[in-house]
Design a protein around this motif. Structure first.
Motif, short mmCIF file in Angstrom:
data_model
loop_
_atom_site.label_atom_id
_atom_site.label_comp_id
_atom_site.label_asym_id
_atom_site.label_seq_id
_atom_site.Cartn_x
_atom_site.Cartn_y
_atom_site.Cartn_z
N UNK A 154 28.02 47.97 -22.75
CA UNK A 154 26.62 47.67 -23.39
C UNK A 154 25.72 48.00 -22.45
N UNK A 155 24.30 48.15 -22.53
CA UNK A 155 23.46 48.54 -21.88
C UNK A 155 23.41 47.27 -20.67
N UNK A 156 23.63 46.01 -21.16
CA UNK A 156 23.45 45.08 -20.08
C UNK A 156 24.59 44.61 -18.94
N UNK A 157 25.76 45.34 -19.57
CA UNK A 157 26.93 45.13 -18.83
C UNK A 157 27.47 46.61 -18.19
N UNK A 158 26.81 47.73 -18.58
CA UNK A 158 27.47 48.83 -18.11
C UNK A 158 27.70 48.96 -16.67
N UNK A 159 26.92 48.53 -15.79
CA UNK A 159 26.87 48.51 -14.23
C UNK A 159 28.25 47.99 -14.02
N UNK A 160 28.29 46.76 -14.51
CA UNK A 160 29.46 45.83 -14.15
C UNK A 160 30.78 46.33 -14.68
N UNK A 161 30.83 46.94 -15.82
CA UNK A 161 32.06 47.49 -16.38
C UNK A 161 32.58 48.75 -15.36
N UNK A 162 31.60 49.54 -15.18
CA UNK A 162 32.02 50.70 -13.96
C UNK A 162 32.35 50.22 -12.67
N UNK A 334 37.08 47.31 -27.33
CA UNK A 334 35.98 46.29 -26.80
C UNK A 334 36.64 45.02 -26.14
N UNK A 335 37.90 44.66 -26.34
CA UNK A 335 38.49 43.40 -25.85
C UNK A 335 38.43 43.72 -24.16
N UNK A 336 38.88 44.83 -23.98
CA UNK A 336 38.97 45.28 -22.32
C UNK A 336 37.68 45.04 -21.84
N UNK A 337 36.52 45.40 -22.61
CA UNK A 337 35.22 45.00 -21.97
C UNK A 337 35.01 43.32 -21.87
N UNK A 338 35.29 42.92 -22.89
CA UNK A 338 34.97 41.29 -23.00
C UNK A 338 35.79 40.63 -21.65
N UNK A 339 37.06 41.30 -21.51
CA UNK A 339 37.99 40.68 -20.39
C UNK A 339 37.38 40.88 -19.13
N UNK A 340 36.44 41.60 -18.89
CA UNK A 340 35.89 41.76 -17.55
C UNK A 340 35.14 40.67 -17.24
N UNK A 341 34.60 39.91 -18.35
CA UNK A 341 33.77 38.66 -17.76
C UNK A 341 32.34 38.69 -18.14
N UNK A 342 31.78 40.02 -18.23
CA UNK A 342 30.52 40.34 -18.55
C UNK A 342 30.56 40.97 -19.99
N UNK A 343 30.46 40.18 -20.87
CA UNK A 343 30.70 40.67 -22.41
C UNK A 343 29.56 41.23 -22.85
N UNK A 344 28.09 41.10 -22.44
CA UNK A 344 26.99 41.83 -22.80
C UNK A 344 27.01 41.88 -24.42
#
Length: 347
Positions: A154-162, A334-344
């Motif tokens: 998401x725009x709120x967690x894109x930086x953390x995901x990358x 989507x679940x891989x994103x949520x697993x990072x811990x910054x679900x956004x």
């Protein structure tokens, strides 16, 4: 399996007419509101409204917010039917996360220029050109694109995901070029390839618009959505000392609401679709929220009219479905994103 809906009688349905820009003929008055609530209760339906919807649609909804956050909320309810007042990819996301529920969009023609800026075929070709790269897709994409994605953001967690991805792996970021530029700037990674897509509304909120507004309101804070064409201009203004760096906030729509709760200054300039102003003004009525571009209105979002919502509830039409294989693959991204811990919780 999701239930197939039968029509329900409504005394207002005869007033609904189809016009060149959508469904009309019904006003958002008390009679309409009461009928919408009655129909929703009879269907055991939850009404979701994105922050960019018409104010009257936001006000009647059970939940208002960002698309992914709304989809996750709806999945946790005991509703049989999800009425998603937003654009098509948002209803798809709701179906991906709630495959057993019936998902309806009040006007199936409500598309999205950003989601349309990359197709699954284009992404497959891009991946073939860079077979060792990881694909990061913004949630503002179709289910078919999500199904070819390693991890969503998401725009709120894109930086953390990358940042969470291996530094030596090339990244294919899609589809928004402005959000991609923001991620590249914040992470400092030079191995990010960015798709040249955009939201036509956010791209139209330009640097000159921002400069003109800051000159009119020199002490105002800036709430800038990373999808905006003026995002780089905001960074420039801060870097040149023309705007206090502490006043520049790069925020998702959900983060804008969080920031508004703690806002102290009298004026805030908002760079995103103008529907967001309704929620901001309700959250902090003492603050003067001004749009950077007052013409930044998404015609697709505004297709969800009072008449369209009533029609959808009464007739149970414009159902959104996602094939199981596609939905399963998209859900994994989507679940891989949520697993990072910054679900956004949204765009």
């Amino acid at each position: 399996m999701a239930q197939k809906l039968s029509p329900l009688a409504s005394p207002l349905l005869d007033k609904v007419t189809e016009g060149p820009t959508g469904w009309t003929g019904v006003e958002a008055d008390e009679e309409w509101a009461a009928e919408v609530r009655r129909l929703a209760a009879e269907r055991n339906a939850v009404i979701l409204a994105h922050n960019y919807q018409l104010p009257e649609i936001q006000d009647i909804a059970h939940f208002t917010g960002d698309s992914l956050g709304l989809s996750r909320i709806a999945a946790d309810t005991d509703a049989d039917v999800i009425i998603f007042c937003g654009v098509h990819f948002m209803a798809e996301s709701a179906k991906i996360l709630s495959p057993e529920k019936t998902v309806i969009i009040p006007d199936e023609r409500a598309g999205c220029s950003l989601a349309d800026s990359i197709t699954a075929e284009q992404l497959a070709e891009w991946k073939a050109e860079h077979p060792d790269a990881l694909v990061v897709s913004y949630v503002n994409t179709t289910a078919d694109v999500k199904a070819l994605t390693d991890v969503c953001c998401t725009s709120s967690n894109a930086v953390d995901i990358v940042k969470s991805l291996p530094a030596d792996r090339e990244i294919l970021f899609n589809p928004d070029q402005f959000l991609g530029a923001h991620v590249k700037r914040e992470t400092g990674r030079d191995n990010i390839r960015i798709w040249a897509g955009e939201c036509h509304v956010h791209a139209g909120i330009s640097g000159p618009d921002l400069v003109a507004k800051t000159e009119e309101h020199p002490g105002a804070d800036l709430y800038i959505h990373p999808e905006c064409g003026c995002a780089n201009s905001a960074i420039y203004l801060a870097g040149e000392g023309l705007v206090d760096e502490e006043r520049v906030h790069m925020l998702s729509t959900g983060q804008m609401l969080d920031e508004a709760k703690n806002q102290q200054t009298g004026t805030v300039l908002v760079a995103t679709e103008i529907g967001m102003l309704h929620q901001l003004r309700q959250t902090a009525p003492e603050i003067d929220f001004e749009p950077v571009n007052e013409r930044a209105s998404c015609s697709y979002m505004k297709m969800i009219t009072p008449a369209a919502l009533l029609r959808a509830l009464a007739l149970g039409v414009d159902e959104v479905d996602v094939p199981k294989e596609t939905a399963d693959a998209a859900r994994e991204s989507l679940e891989r994103m949520i697993a990072v811990g910054q679900s956004g919780l949204g765009e």
